[in-house]
Structure formats: structure tokens, C-alpha cells
Motif scaffolding. Structure first.
Motif, PDB file in Angstrom:
ATOM      1  N   PHE A  19      36.832  28.870  49.166  1.00 32.43           N
ATOM      2  CA  PHE A  19      36.421  27.899  48.151  1.00 32.43           C
ATOM      3  C   PHE A  19      35.365  28.503  47.238  1.00 32.43           C
ATOM      4  O   PHE A  19      35.432  28.358  46.005  1.00 32.43           O
ATOM      5  CB  PHE A  19      35.889  26.633  48.817  1.00 32.43           C
ATOM      6  N   TRP A  20      34.387  29.193  47.799  1.00 32.31           N
ATOM      7  CA  TRP A  20      33.335  29.780  46.981  1.00 32.31           C
ATOM      8  C   TRP A  20      33.871  30.926  46.133  1.00 32.31           C
ATOM      9  O   TRP A  20      33.406  31.140  44.997  1.00 32.31           O
ATOM     10  CB  TRP A  20      32.190  30.252  47.867  1.00 32.31           C
ATOM     11  N   THR A  21      34.841  31.669  46.672  1.00 36.58           N
ATOM     12  CA  THR A  21      35.480  32.714  45.861  1.00 36.58           C
ATOM     13  C   THR A  21      36.203  32.100  44.665  1.00 36.58           C
ATOM     14  O   THR A  21      36.102  32.596  43.534  1.00 36.58           O
ATOM     15  CB  THR A  21      36.481  33.510  46.715  1.00 36.58           C
ATOM     16  N   SER A  22      36.919  31.010  44.899  1.00 30.34           N
ATOM     17  CA  SER A  22      37.626  30.328  43.820  1.00 30.34           C
ATOM     18  C   SER A  22      36.647  29.757  42.800  1.00 30.34           C
ATOM     19  O   SER A  22      36.886  29.820  41.588  1.00 30.34           O
ATOM     20  CB  SER A  22      38.502  29.208  44.394  1.00 30.34           C
ATOM     21  N   LEU A  23      35.544  29.199  43.271  1.00 30.38           N
ATOM     22  CA  LEU A  23      34.543  28.637  42.365  1.00 30.38           C
ATOM     23  C   LEU A  23      33.898  29.734  41.519  1.00 30.38           C
ATOM     24  O   LEU A  23      33.674  29.551  40.312  1.00 30.38           O
ATOM     25  CB  LEU A  23      33.479  27.897  43.173  1.00 30.38           C
ATOM     26  N   ARG A  24      33.615  30.874  42.136  1.00 25.56           N
ATOM     27  CA  ARG A  24      33.043  31.995  41.377  1.00 25.56           C
ATOM     28  C   ARG A  24      34.016  32.483  40.309  1.00 25.56           C
ATOM     29  O   ARG A  24      33.636  32.753  39.166  1.00 25.56           O
ATOM     30  CB  ARG A  24      32.705  33.138  42.329  1.00 25.56           C
ATOM     31  N   ASN A  25      35.301  32.592  40.671  1.00 21.90           N
ATOM     32  CA  ASN A  25      36.303  33.012  39.689  1.00 21.90           C
ATOM     33  C   ASN A  25      36.429  32.004  38.561  1.00 21.90           C
ATOM     34  O   ASN A  25      36.638  32.381  37.400  1.00 21.90           O
ATOM     35  CB  ASN A  25      37.659  33.209  40.374  1.00 21.90           C
TER      36      ASN A  25
ATOM     37  N   LEU B   5      39.918  27.189  41.521  1.00 28.03           N
ATOM     38  CA  LEU B   5      39.957  25.924  42.242  1.00 28.03           C
ATOM     39  C   LEU B   5      41.313  25.231  42.134  1.00 28.03           C
ATOM     40  O   LEU B   5      41.798  24.665  43.120  1.00 28.03           O
ATOM     41  CB  LEU B   5      38.854  24.998  41.729  1.00 28.03           C
ATOM     42  N   ALA B   6      41.923  25.265  40.955  1.00 21.36           N
ATOM     43  CA  ALA B   6      43.220  24.601  40.787  1.00 21.36           C
ATOM     44  C   ALA B   6      44.281  25.263  41.660  1.00 21.36           C
ATOM     45  O   ALA B   6      45.098  24.582  42.298  1.00 21.36           O
ATOM     46  CB  ALA B   6      43.644  24.623  39.322  1.00 21.36           C
ATOM     47  N   PHE B   7      44.282  26.602  41.711  1.00 21.33           N
ATOM     48  CA  PHE B   7      45.263  27.313  42.533  1.00 21.33           C
ATOM     49  C   PHE B   7      44.986  27.077  44.018  1.00 21.33           C
ATOM     50  O   PHE B   7      45.917  26.844  44.802  1.00 21.33           O
ATOM     51  CB  PHE B   7      45.222  28.805  42.224  1.00 21.33           C
ATOM     52  N   TYR B   8      43.725  27.130  44.415  1.00 20.11           N
ATOM     53  CA  TYR B   8      43.380  26.928  45.821  1.00 20.11           C
ATOM     54  C   TYR B   8      43.703  25.503  46.259  1.00 20.11           C
ATOM     55  O   TYR B   8      44.175  25.276  47.380  1.00 20.11           O
ATOM     56  CB  TYR B   8      41.892  27.235  46.027  1.00 20.11           C
TER      57      TYR B   8
END
Length: 311
Positions: free
Chosen positions: A82-88, A263-266
Motif C-alpha cells: 500500500f505504501w509503495t502504491s501511495l508513493r508511486n 492505489l487504483a491498480f492495487y
């Protein structure tokens, strides 16, 4: 002059009611569709985020959803993906805004009377009408380390091949570059429309006062382009935060494990993929994404309001 009786100038009550009701009758279909397909799903997402649910009910119709309160949000806090997705998403948001000045300067170039300007407009407009899937495939071939054009160009200057989509250091930036291509074209269209509404009298008055070049752009043109800038900003922010299709086509969240995920992809992957069906967890991600988008756009709206009021 004798004043006319009030009964002669007042509209009949029935006609007044018709004039008051008519706008709402025209707005009703749009409001209905907006409520059913936007407002209701948002409310349902908030509700489902408090449940542990696989999205399916038992054959007898009873629900399999289990109320867990804020457990999904606590799990997000401890979820490194989740944090990786948020950073991206943050990287997307910052770099995607380059489409706004890019579209502005292309629009300023195209808003001239020169030979072949219609051809130039068509070439710059072309990326906007292409499907995101096609854009993703084209850039995937462009980045290919064996026959891609970018590596062919690097080979001409003696540099080795670079596997952009296969390297976690470059993959996210490669996807963003692909997304900027059509997004810049969209912002260009908005600014071209705005430039057609620029008051020529103000331009002429500014020229008589000696304004030209950057000063003309900053003090005369850009203030009249605020509506176009607002739409470009909102659309670009929404596009950056809901980016999904290019990631799905170009890397499918990889290389590695969710290294290019947003976030949308995750959210889609944990809620709807073959390894997911965690509707409550996916809804919690959707709520976080919605709140980020809401805060970001509301802040920009507030800033524009203060600028208009001169506060």
C-alpha cells in the motif's frame, strides 16, 4: 409619469412556477444518473470498507460480509505494498502536472497563423484520440531493450541497452512518460479553446503599454486562461490519481512485486483479481484514494476562490 399598476408588471403565478420548475426538469436526468452511478457507489464504498467480504453471498441469499470496523484501515497501515502504491501515486501526481505547462506552450505555438498550422494541430491532437491501451503498447515497443527505438538511439551514441520497464528504478517514470503524451495533448486542446476567448482589446492595450513576451503572457494572457487552467488541473490530478490502464498494459504492477503499482491498480488487484476478492480491503483503498483526490482538488478550489476575491 404615472407608475404602472403592480398587477400589470408582475408575471402570472402559474408562469412563474413553470419558469422555476423548468431548469430542474432539465437537470433531473443528469442528477439522477450522477446519484446512481457516482454518489451511491461512493457511499457503498465507505460502507463496505468496514466489512470483511469476498463480494459473494451464499446460495440462499444471506450475506457473507463480516463487520470488522476499522480493521481494514489498520491493515493498510502495516501493508508495505500500500505504501509503495501511495508513493508511486505521489510521483505520478507531481510529474503528471507537467502536462499543464506543456499543453500551454504547445497551444501558444499552435495559436498562430503560419503555413501548415492545420497539419501541426492534427499531429499534436493525434495522441488524444488514441486509446490508452494503444499508447501503452506503443511505448512498450518503444522501450523494448532488443528492438525498441530508444535503445537504437542510445546505441548510436555508444550507450548500452536499457531495460526501462524491467528495471524498478526506471519503470514508473517510463509509464508516466507514456501517460504524459496524451495528457499534454488534452491540456493543449483546453488551452487552444481558452485562447480563442482571450480579449483582443486587452492584448492590443498591453502592446501599446509596451508589454510583450513573458510579461504579456503572465499579466494579460494567463489571467484570462484561468478557467482552462482550472479544468486542466482538475482533469490532470484525477488522471494521475486514477491511473490504471497504462500500468496494467505495460508492467502489470511489476517488475518485482507491485513496484510500479498505484492505489487504483492495487485496489483492483486485491478486490477483483484471481488472487484477491477482498472487497472490504479494496474499498478501504478506494476511500483513501477518494479522500486524497477530494482534499487536493478542494484545496485548489479554495486557492482559486481566494485569488478571485483578492484575499
Amino acid at each position: 409619469m404615472t407608475a404602472m399598476p403592480e398587477t400589470e408588471i408582475a408575471a402570472p403565478p402559474r408562469r412563474f412556477r413553470q419558469q422555476a420548475i423548468a431548469p430542474w426538469l432539465f437537470l433531473l436526468p443528469g442528477l439522477l444518473f450522477f446519484s446512481v452511478y457516482v454518489i451511491v457507489p461512493i457511499i457503498q464504498s465507505f460502507q463496505i470498507s468496514f466489512y470483511d467480504w469476498n463480494g459473494l453471498d451464499r446460495p440462499d441469499g444471506t450475506s457473507t460480509a463480516v463487520y470488522v470496523g476499522l480493521e481494514n484501515y489498520r491493515d493498510l497501515w502495516d501493508d508495505p505494498d500500500f505504501w509503495t502504491s501511495l508513493r508511486n501515486n505521489a510521483i505520478w501526481l507531481v510529474l503528471y502536472l507537467l502536462a499543464i505547462p506543456g499543453g500551454l506552450f504547445i497551444a501558444l505555438f499552435l495559436n498562430q497563423t503560419v503555413t501548415g498550422i492545420r497539419l501541426y494541430k492534427s499531429l499534436f491532437f493525434f495522441p488524444f484520440v488514441i486509446s490508452q491501451v494503444v499508447v501503452g503498447l506503443v511505448f512498450t515497443w518503444f522501450y523494448d531493450p532488443t528492438f525498441g527505438m530508444i535503445n537504437e538511439l542510445l546505441g548510436l551514441v555508444g550507450l548500452g541497452p536499457v531495460n526501462i520497464l524491467g528495471d524498478t528504478r526506471y519503470a514508473t517514470y517510463g509509464i508516466i512518460a507514456a501517460g504524459l503524451w496524451p495528457q499534454t495533448a488534452y491540456c493543449m486542446i483546453l488551452y487552444l479553446t481558452g485562447l480563442n476567448a482571450v480579449d483582443p482589446e486587452q492584448i492590443e492595450a498591453a502592446r501599446l503599454d509596451g508589454a510583450k513576451g513573458p510579461k504579456m503572457l503572465w499579466y494579460v494572457v494567463l489571467p484570462q486562461l484561468r478557467p482552462a487552467t482550472f479544468i486542466a488541473f482538475v482533469v490532470t490530478v484525477i488522471g494521475a490519481l486514477r491511473s490504471f490502464d497504462l500500468i496494467s498494459i505495460m508492467t502489470d504492477g511489476g517488475p518485482g512485486f507491485y513496484s510500479t503499482s498505484v492505489l487504483a491498480f492495487y485496489m483492483w488487484d486485491v478486490a477483483l483479481s484471481e488472487f484477491g476478492f477482498r472487497m472490504g480491503y479494496g474499498s478501504a483503498i478506494a476511500v483513501i484514494l477518494f479522500l486524497i483526490m477530494l482534499i487536493y482538488i478542494a484545496g485548489f478550489l479554495w486557492k482559486m476562490y481566494r485569488d478571485e476575491k483578492g484575499v
